[in-house]
Design a protein around this motif. Sequence first.
Motif, mmCIF file in Angstrom:
data_model
loop_
_atom_site.group_PDB
_atom_site.id
_atom_site.type_symbol
_atom_site.label_atom_id
_atom_site.label_comp_id
_atom_site.label_asym_id
_atom_site.label_seq_id
_atom_site.Cartn_x
_atom_site.Cartn_y
_atom_site.Cartn_z
ATOM 1 N N UNK A 1 0.816 -1.221 0.000
ATOM 2 C CA UNK A 1 0.000 0.000 0.000
ATOM 3 C C UNK A 1 0.846 1.266 0.000
ATOM 4 N N UNK A 2 2.052 1.201 0.545
ATOM 5 C CA UNK A 2 2.901 2.406 0.611
ATOM 6 C C UNK A 2 4.077 2.269 -0.341
ATOM 7 N N UNK A 3 3.745 2.056 -1.599
ATOM 8 C CA UNK A 3 4.760 1.892 -2.645
ATOM 9 C C UNK A 3 5.662 3.120 -2.693
ATOM 10 N N UNK A 4 6.896 2.895 -3.044
ATOM 11 C CA UNK A 4 7.834 3.992 -3.214
ATOM 12 C C UNK A 4 8.516 4.434 -1.930
ATOM 13 N N UNK A 5 8.058 3.914 -0.811
ATOM 14 C CA UNK A 5 8.695 4.248 0.471
ATOM 15 C C UNK A 5 9.278 2.975 1.047
ATOM 16 N N UNK A 6 10.284 3.132 1.857
ATOM 17 C CA UNK A 6 10.941 1.984 2.450
ATOM 18 C C UNK A 6 10.905 2.122 3.975
ATOM 19 N N UNK A 7 9.740 1.870 4.588
ATOM 20 C CA UNK A 7 9.655 2.018 6.047
ATOM 21 C C UNK A 7 10.467 0.936 6.760
ATOM 22 N N UNK A 8 10.927 1.274 7.935
ATOM 23 C CA UNK A 8 11.656 0.295 8.751
ATOM 24 C C UNK A 8 10.663 -0.732 9.294
ATOM 25 N N UNK A 9 11.195 -1.842 9.789
ATOM 26 C CA UNK A 9 10.330 -2.859 10.397
ATOM 27 C C UNK A 9 9.558 -2.275 11.568
ATOM 28 N N UNK A 10 10.205 -1.409 12.333
ATOM 29 C CA UNK A 10 9.534 -0.797 13.477
ATOM 30 C C UNK A 10 8.339 0.040 13.019
ATOM 31 N N UNK A 11 8.530 0.825 11.958
ATOM 32 C CA UNK A 11 7.422 1.635 11.431
ATOM 33 C C UNK A 11 6.296 0.737 10.919
ATOM 34 N N UNK A 12 6.655 -0.348 10.233
ATOM 35 C CA UNK A 12 5.642 -1.286 9.746
ATOM 36 C C UNK A 12 4.878 -1.935 10.896
ATOM 37 N N UNK A 13 5.599 -2.290 11.945
ATOM 38 C CA UNK A 13 4.938 -2.901 13.094
ATOM 39 C C UNK A 13 4.005 -1.914 13.780
ATOM 40 N N UNK A 14 4.417 -0.653 13.885
ATOM 41 C CA UNK A 14 3.540 0.361 14.491
ATOM 42 C C UNK A 14 2.289 0.534 13.643
ATOM 43 N N UNK A 15 2.454 0.636 12.330
ATOM 44 C CA UNK A 15 1.298 0.782 11.439
ATOM 45 C C UNK A 15 0.382 -0.441 11.524
ATOM 46 N N UNK A 16 0.971 -1.618 11.609
ATOM 47 C CA UNK A 16 0.184 -2.848 11.728
ATOM 48 C C UNK A 16 -0.593 -2.854 13.041
ATOM 49 N N UNK A 17 0.068 -2.465 14.124
ATOM 50 C CA UNK A 17 -0.618 -2.407 15.421
ATOM 51 C C UNK A 17 -1.780 -1.419 15.373
ATOM 52 N N UNK A 18 -1.561 -0.278 14.759
ATOM 53 C CA UNK A 18 -2.633 0.718 14.662
ATOM 54 C C UNK A 18 -3.801 0.184 13.840
ATOM 55 N N UNK A 19 -3.497 -0.519 12.762
ATOM 56 C CA UNK A 19 -4.566 -1.089 11.941
ATOM 57 C C UNK A 19 -5.326 -2.164 12.711
ATOM 58 N N UNK A 20 -4.606 -3.009 13.437
ATOM 59 C CA UNK A 20 -5.266 -4.047 14.217
ATOM 60 C C UNK A 20 -6.117 -3.435 15.337
#
Length: 116
Positions: A61-80
Amino acid sequence: MPNTPKAPTKTTNKADKPNFKVVDLSIAGSSHRITCPIDEVAQLEQAGTYINDKIRELRRAIKGKNPSNEELLVLTCLELYDQCQSLNNDRKNQILANERAKALIEKITKDARSVL
């Protein structure tokens, strides 16, 4: 010398203690060792798969950006969290609808009895 009763000794039954297993779980490419009851291993593994799927969805969903694993985990937690809130709201709305339906049924039943 009289026999004095001994205090009962506590015996431990293996059935009383849950058996645990160490599970190696990979989340976002990072390995985690988690100890959990044996009867919850499958559920833990399913949770890991679910979270990894959510992370993959976010990466797409966030093509063109390279978020860190920590950022991905935070976004995943927020979505959950958002999904949990949605489910809680749905449950509350269902409870209210059930209460309204029950009140309506009681009113109809009361009205029907008064007519008969």
